[in-house]
Design a protein around this motif. Structure first.
Motif, PDB file in Angstrom:
ATOM      1  N   LEU A   1       0.756  -1.141   0.048  1.00 20.71           N
ATOM      2  CA  LEU A   1       0.115   0.056   0.048  1.00 20.71           C
ATOM      3  C   LEU A   1       0.881   1.261   0.074  1.00 20.71           C
TER       4      LEU A   1
ATOM      5  N   GLY B   1       0.706   5.577   0.278  1.00 19.85           N
ATOM      6  CA  GLY B   1      -0.284   6.781   0.438  1.00 19.85           C
ATOM      7  C   GLY B   1       0.295   7.943   0.253  1.00 19.85           C
TER       8      GLY B   1
ATOM      9  N   VAL C   1      -4.525   5.859   1.873  1.00 14.63           N
ATOM     10  CA  VAL C   1      -3.929   4.831   0.788  1.00 14.63           C
ATOM     11  C   VAL C   1      -4.671   5.235  -0.604  1.00 14.63           C
TER      12      VAL C   1
END
Length: 161
Positions: free
Chosen positions: A36, A38, A53
């Protein structure tokens, strides 16, 4: 005025979650795994402090079967925007295994998606494997196709820097 912004992950962009749900369904019956990324919430139109995210990175060389997914650490990019991991459990169990917990050391949020991969078939966890809140947010994400929107003049200008 605050000197340092919160590094807290306050949510996931709806588009990023949709991508991961679809990828998990397409990978079934094998596990799916990604990392992930962000962005600061305000940069994507979310009026909150912290990070959202925005992207799910697919790492080349990831190997998966119905019981596990393994990412090649030597192919993980060195990315200051990394915030955690995401993977699926084809058996539908929405809690981390001991092996999952071993991978939760890096990042602030880890998501497990379970079969049948619907909009509510996921759970977010902190580094310790405890359930945590993670809002699904409408974020202003750039069009992925815009990455390819450049001309030869743009390339030449970049090379002349």
């Amino acid at each position: 005025m605050r000197l340092f912004r919160s590094r807290e992950v306050v949510g996931i962009a709806a588009d990023a979650l949709d991508f991961a749900l679809e990828a998990s369904a397409e990978t079934h019956p094998n596990e799916y795994m990604g990392l992930l990324r962000g962005e600061e919430a305000r940069r994507v139109g979310v009026d909150r402090d912290g990070y959202v995210v925005t992207d799910v990175l697919i790492i080349p060389g990831t190997v998966s079967d119905p019981y596990s997914a393994t990412v090649r650490n030597d192919l993980v990019p060195n990315d200051f925007h990394a915030v955690g991991s995401i993977h699926s459990h084809p058996n539908g169990v929405l809690r981390p295994s001991d092996a999952d917990l071993d991978t939760f050391g890096s990042g602030r949020v880890h998501i497990i998606i379970g079969s049948p991969y619907g909009p509510d078939d996921w759970e977010a966890f902190d580094q310790s494997g405890e359930v945590r809140d993670l809002d699904v947010l409408d974020a202003d994400l750039s069009d992925p196709e815009s990455f390819f929107d450049f001309t030869q003049d743009d390339i030449d200008a970049e090379l002349d820097r």
